[in-house]
Design an enzyme around this catalytic site. Structure first.
Site, PDB file in Angstrom:
ATOM      1  N   ASN A 104      32.967  16.215  29.159  1.00 52.33           N
ATOM      2  CA  ASN A 104      33.901  16.010  28.175  1.00 52.33           C
ATOM      3  C   ASN A 104      34.571  14.538  28.315  1.00 52.33           C
ATOM      4  OD1 ASN A 104      36.104  16.045  26.349  1.00 52.33           O
ATOM      5  ND2 ASN A 104      37.178  17.699  27.849  1.00 52.33           N
TER       6      ASN A 104
ATOM      7  N   LYS B 240      36.624  13.074  26.692  1.00 52.59           N
ATOM      8  CA  LYS B 240      38.064  12.880  26.275  1.00 52.59           C
ATOM      9  C   LYS B 240      38.107  11.830  25.415  1.00 52.59           C
ATOM     10  CE  LYS B 240      39.680  15.851  29.936  1.00 52.59           C
ATOM     11  NZ  LYS B 240      40.332  16.410  30.823  1.00 52.59           N
TER      12      LYS B 240
ATOM     13  N   HIS C 190      40.570  23.246  24.146  1.00 45.10           N
ATOM     14  CA  HIS C 190      40.959  22.506  25.462  1.00 45.10           C
ATOM     15  C   HIS C 190      42.479  22.723  25.691  1.00 45.10           C
ATOM     16  CE1 HIS C 190      41.346  19.680  28.384  1.00 45.10           C
ATOM     17  NE2 HIS C 190      40.094  19.530  28.512  1.00 45.10           N
TER      18      HIS C 190
ATOM     19  N   GLY D 262      42.227  16.850  36.136  1.00 47.80           N
ATOM     20  CA  GLY D 262      42.568  15.506  36.121  1.00 47.80           C
ATOM     21  C   GLY D 262      43.567  15.246  37.372  1.00 47.80           C
TER      22      GLY D 262
ATOM     23  N   SER E 134      38.860  18.977  37.831  1.00 43.95           N
ATOM     24  CA  SER E 134      38.396  18.170  39.160  1.00 43.95           C
ATOM     25  C   SER E 134      36.953  18.618  39.611  1.00 43.95           C
ATOM     26  CB  SER E 134      39.490  18.330  40.106  1.00 43.95           C
ATOM     27  OG  SER E 134      40.774  17.792  39.549  1.00 43.95           O
TER      28      SER E 134
ATOM     29  N   GLY F 107      35.428  16.392  33.175  1.00 40.33           N
ATOM     30  CA  GLY F 107      36.020  15.374  32.609  1.00 40.33           C
ATOM     31  C   GLY F 107      35.808  14.044  33.232  1.00 40.33           C
TER      32      GLY F 107
HETATM   33  P1  13P Z   1      38.598  16.601  34.971  1.00 43.81           P
HETATM   34  O1  13P Z   1      37.171  16.947  35.462  1.00 43.81           O
HETATM   35  O2  13P Z   1      38.931  15.021  34.773  1.00 43.81           O
HETATM   36  O3  13P Z   1      39.570  17.390  35.792  1.00 43.81           O
HETATM   37  O4  13P Z   1      38.728  17.419  33.511  1.00 43.81           O
HETATM   38  C1  13P Z   1      38.403  18.829  33.346  1.00 43.81           C
HETATM   39  C2  13P Z   1      38.466  18.855  31.879  1.00 43.81           C
HETATM   40  O5  13P Z   1      39.341  18.780  31.275  1.00 43.81           O
HETATM   41  C3  13P Z   1      37.184  19.005  31.284  1.00 43.81           C
HETATM   42  O6  13P Z   1      37.362  19.428  30.175  1.00 43.81           O
END
Ligand code: 13P
Length: 256
Positions: free
Chosen positions: A12, A14, A99, A177, A215, A236
């Site tokens: 993802n 983002k 999400h 995150g 994470s 992410g």
């Molecule tokens: P991170 O892997 O950056 O923690 O994000 C996870 C996420 O929200 C995936 O959709």
């Protein structure tokens, strides 16, 4: 008790990316995934403006692609919205819905997330339905209650046949995150709960792919993916670095 479900790892992105950077990343991922020889399904969910570029660069590769959201509406006067059918026109197969960043920042209700899942399915996309509790809810011992309610709102809108076509991603908000993943045991507990809840709608629904997100890194991926009810990950930050993302995909293959 051995798991027969195939693993799925989805990036993802983002709101990250630029044409030049995307090209380097997508080409490296397409190349690297060939080495996995089909053991793991891999996908990337990109910002809408990059769907055409992604299609052009990934067509013919084993990597799937999709969007990070779809509109709850089919079409019409909804400025700024992107319909599931529009996403599907780029040969996309995936769409993240619900999400926590959309539920939180855009006030998407559980009901709206259910409608989005319906729209994605109707367009021929696989909705990756995200559920997860906040830190406050986690600390209050409400994780199962929260994710159960979020899942029920989606299942209520779908026939058993459609429900069997979704993917569910458990993403504890406190792990997104933050660098602080859920432990493998914590994640497995929630996944087992979600699977039991899904199975109440039919055996095929109980067998849907259940991803963990929050994470996930090359260092913790294999332990997470080795859990009985964790069928892969929604990634992410680490999906923006080809080397890390591919290492996570390899960890999924190693956990099979
Ligand atoms: P991170 O892997 O950056 O923690 O994000 C996870 C996420 O929200 C995936 O959709």
């Amino acid at each position: 008790m051995s798991k027969q479900r195939t693993k799925l790892v989805v990036g993802n992105w983002k709101m990250h990316g630029r044409l030049a950077d995307n090209a380097v990343l997508l080409e490296a991922v397409a190349q690297g995934v060939r080495g996995l020889q089909g053991a793991v399904k891999v996908g990337v969910c990109v910002p809408h403006p990059y769907l055409a570029q992604t299609q052009a660069l990934l067509a013919g590769s084993p990597v799937q692609w999709g969007s990070q959201d779809v509109s709850a509406h089919e079409q019409g006067a909804y400025t700024g919205e992107v319909a599931a059918d529009m996403v599907a026109e780029f040969a996309a197969t995936l769409a993240i819905v619900g999400h926590s960043e959309r539920r939180g920042y855009h006030h998407e209700s559980a009901d709206v997330v259910g409608i989005k899942a319906e729209r994605a399915l109707a367009a021929g996309l696989t909705p990756i339905v995200c559920v997860g509790e906040t830190l406050e809810q986690h600390e209050a011992g409400l994780a199962q209650q929260v994710v159960g309610g979020q899942l029920d709102a989606v299942l209520a809108k779908l026939s058993p046949a459609d429900a069997a076509r979704i993917v569910v991603a458990y993403e504890p908000v406190w792990a997104i995150g933050t660098g602080k993943s859920a432990t493998a045991a914590q994640a497995q507990d929630v996944h087992a709960f979600l699977r039991a809840r899904l199975a109440q709608k039919g055996a095929a629904v109980g067998a849907v792919t259940l991803l963990y997100g929050g994470s996930v890194k090359p260092e913790n991926a294999q332990e997470l993916f080795g859990q009985q009810d964790i069928d892969g990950g929604l990634i992410g930050g680490a999906s923006l670095k080809a080397q890390d993302f591919l290492a996570i995909c390899s960890a999924a293959a190693a956990a099979l």
